[in-house]
Design a protein around this motif. Sequence first.
Motif, mmCIF file in Angstrom:
data_model
loop_
_atom_site.group_PDB
_atom_site.id
_atom_site.type_symbol
_atom_site.label_atom_id
_atom_site.label_comp_id
_atom_site.label_asym_id
_atom_site.label_seq_id
_atom_site.Cartn_x
_atom_site.Cartn_y
_atom_site.Cartn_z
ATOM 1 N N PHE A 33 58.490 37.842 56.883
ATOM 2 C CA PHE A 33 59.492 38.482 56.029
ATOM 3 C C PHE A 33 60.779 38.630 56.833
ATOM 4 O O PHE A 33 60.764 38.671 58.061
ATOM 5 N N GLU A 34 61.892 38.690 56.118
ATOM 6 C CA GLU A 34 63.191 38.830 56.762
ATOM 7 C C GLU A 34 63.399 40.274 57.182
ATOM 8 O O GLU A 34 63.241 41.204 56.380
ATOM 9 N N ASN A 35 63.731 40.478 58.443
ATOM 10 C CA ASN A 35 63.912 41.834 58.950
ATOM 11 C C ASN A 35 65.302 42.369 58.622
ATOM 12 O O ASN A 35 66.294 41.638 58.667
ATOM 13 N N THR A 36 65.350 43.642 58.294
ATOM 14 C CA THR A 36 66.611 44.336 58.092
ATOM 15 C C THR A 36 66.701 45.440 59.140
ATOM 16 O O THR A 36 65.971 46.437 59.050
ATOM 17 N N PRO A 37 67.545 45.278 60.168
ATOM 18 C CA PRO A 37 67.639 46.294 61.217
ATOM 19 C C PRO A 37 67.946 47.671 60.643
ATOM 20 O O PRO A 37 68.744 47.813 59.713
ATOM 21 N N GLY A 38 67.282 48.680 61.191
ATOM 22 C CA GLY A 38 67.488 50.041 60.727
ATOM 23 C C GLY A 38 66.553 50.453 59.617
ATOM 24 O O GLY A 38 66.603 51.604 59.158
ATOM 25 N N THR A 39 65.697 49.538 59.145
ATOM 26 C CA THR A 39 64.733 49.869 58.092
ATOM 27 C C THR A 39 63.304 49.685 58.615
ATOM 28 O O THR A 39 63.082 49.041 59.633
ATOM 29 N N VAL A 40 62.361 50.262 57.900
ATOM 30 C CA VAL A 40 60.949 50.158 58.265
ATOM 31 C C VAL A 40 60.214 49.381 57.172
ATOM 32 O O VAL A 40 60.294 49.737 55.987
ATOM 33 N N ASP B 162 47.328 51.355 57.151
ATOM 34 C CA ASP B 162 48.749 51.313 56.835
ATOM 35 C C ASP B 162 49.531 50.971 58.097
ATOM 36 O O ASP B 162 49.300 51.552 59.170
ATOM 37 N N ILE B 163 50.469 50.039 57.982
ATOM 38 C CA ILE B 163 51.234 49.546 59.126
ATOM 39 C C ILE B 163 52.726 49.749 58.876
ATOM 40 O O ILE B 163 53.211 49.553 57.755
ATOM 41 N N GLU B 164 53.442 50.120 59.933
ATOM 42 C CA GLU B 164 54.899 50.183 59.893
ATOM 43 C C GLU B 164 55.460 49.208 60.927
ATOM 44 O O GLU B 164 54.988 49.165 62.064
ATOM 45 N N VAL B 165 56.453 48.431 60.503
ATOM 46 C CA VAL B 165 57.093 47.449 61.383
ATOM 47 C C VAL B 165 58.602 47.670 61.331
ATOM 48 O O VAL B 165 59.185 47.792 60.248
ATOM 49 N N SER B 166 59.227 47.689 62.511
ATOM 50 C CA SER B 166 60.685 47.829 62.558
ATOM 51 C C SER B 166 61.225 47.169 63.821
ATOM 52 O O SER B 166 60.523 47.059 64.828
ATOM 53 N N SER B 167 62.479 46.721 63.759
ATOM 54 C CA SER B 167 63.121 46.102 64.908
ATOM 55 C C SER B 167 64.639 46.157 64.724
ATOM 56 O O SER B 167 65.131 46.020 63.602
ATOM 57 N N PRO B 168 65.384 46.355 65.809
ATOM 58 C CA PRO B 168 66.845 46.337 65.711
ATOM 59 C C PRO B 168 67.407 44.912 65.698
ATOM 60 O O PRO B 168 68.619 44.732 65.561
ATOM 61 N N ASN C 296 67.959 40.947 64.410
ATOM 62 C CA ASN C 296 68.048 40.149 63.191
ATOM 63 C C ASN C 296 67.088 38.965 63.288
ATOM 64 O O ASN C 296 66.833 38.442 64.369
ATOM 65 N N GLY C 297 66.578 38.547 62.141
ATOM 66 C CA GLY C 297 65.688 37.390 62.141
ATOM 67 C C GLY C 297 64.487 37.613 61.246
ATOM 68 O O GLY C 297 64.376 38.620 60.540
ATOM 69 N N PRO D 237 45.975 33.330 46.500
ATOM 70 C CA PRO D 237 46.683 32.741 47.630
ATOM 71 C C PRO D 237 47.868 33.614 48.028
ATOM 72 O O PRO D 237 48.237 34.520 47.284
ATOM 73 N N PRO D 238 48.462 33.375 49.184
ATOM 74 C CA PRO D 238 49.626 34.171 49.595
ATOM 75 C C PRO D 238 50.690 34.188 48.529
ATOM 76 O O PRO D 238 51.019 33.171 47.928
ATOM 77 N N SER D 239 51.246 35.369 48.293
ATOM 78 C CA SER D 239 52.303 35.508 47.296
ATOM 79 C C SER D 239 53.586 34.878 47.823
ATOM 80 O O SER D 239 53.869 34.890 49.013
ATOM 81 N N SER D 240 54.364 34.343 46.926
ATOM 82 C CA SER D 240 55.624 33.732 47.330
ATOM 83 C C SER D 240 56.682 34.794 47.552
ATOM 84 O O SER D 240 57.712 34.554 48.169
ATOM 85 N N ASN D 241 56.455 35.998 47.055
ATOM 86 C CA ASN D 241 57.437 37.082 47.199
ATOM 87 C C ASN D 241 57.018 37.962 48.356
ATOM 88 O O ASN D 241 56.273 38.897 48.204
ATOM 89 N N THR D 242 57.504 37.653 49.568
ATOM 90 C CA THR D 242 57.106 38.417 50.742
ATOM 91 C C THR D 242 58.301 39.102 51.404
ATOM 92 O O THR D 242 58.200 39.598 52.503
ATOM 93 N N GLY D 243 59.383 39.136 50.737
ATOM 94 C CA GLY D 243 60.537 39.786 51.309
ATOM 95 C C GLY D 243 60.474 41.276 51.163
ATOM 96 O O GLY D 243 59.614 41.836 50.523
ATOM 97 N N SER D 244 61.410 42.003 51.796
ATOM 98 C CA SER D 244 61.449 43.448 51.702
ATOM 99 C C SER D 244 61.903 43.873 50.311
ATOM 100 O O SER D 244 62.655 43.179 49.671
#
Length: 217
Positions: free
Chosen positions: A165-172, A118-124, A126-127, A210-217
């Motif tokens: 995936f598109e990052n949302t600052p403040g979320t994991v 299990d992996i957690e990714v976060s960043s303040p 945008n991008g 194959p990779p799913s097209s739905n990779t957003g948060s």
Amino acid sequence: MNSSSLNRKRGQTMKTRCFILGVVMVVFVIGSASISFADWEVNVQVSIPDPASDSGVATNKLVFGVNGQATNDFDNQVDVVALASNTMTAHFLHPEYSQQKTKLWKDLLLDSSSKKWDIEVSSPLNGRVQVTWDTSAVPRNLTLRLVADETGNFYNMTQASTMSFENTPGTVKKLSIQVSENSAGSSSASAGGGGGGCGIIKDIRKDGGPPSSNTGS
């Protein structure tokens, strides 16, 4: 040579062929089973654009895999605790470990059977977060899936090498890597004249889509 002698000779030839095929199958199965217990590692890189960085990106590296010196718990010899980062945080999560060792950047297990990371990714920042990996060291009888969101959409990591995936600052963002072992197809009997048929070895194929097209948060 009469027909009776010919039939006996054909029968003996077929038995010999079946015996040889049986030996090959046994060696194949034993070899396939042993492959999944070999040591292997996968390097994963997680990055996001960072205008303040000299390289233009903030990056974090993860390593997971199997090691014969590991257990399925925290091991000082092979596991490494993750360090804090102000720009890009990525780690393997183990809430069952002791308090100071719940977040790892290197996570090796003794056996990958029925295991997951299990992996957690976060960043303040945008991008768009880019995740890349290299599975060239993974045994060919294993399939790795990167589950990208809560709906279960996944990437077959042995066929693809990146996702984003598109990052949302403040979320994991939560990701999960799952390992499955490809199984050999069952043998099927085929009819044959003068002595019967032998089982057929089916090809082992990598499952997964194959990779799913739905990779957003």
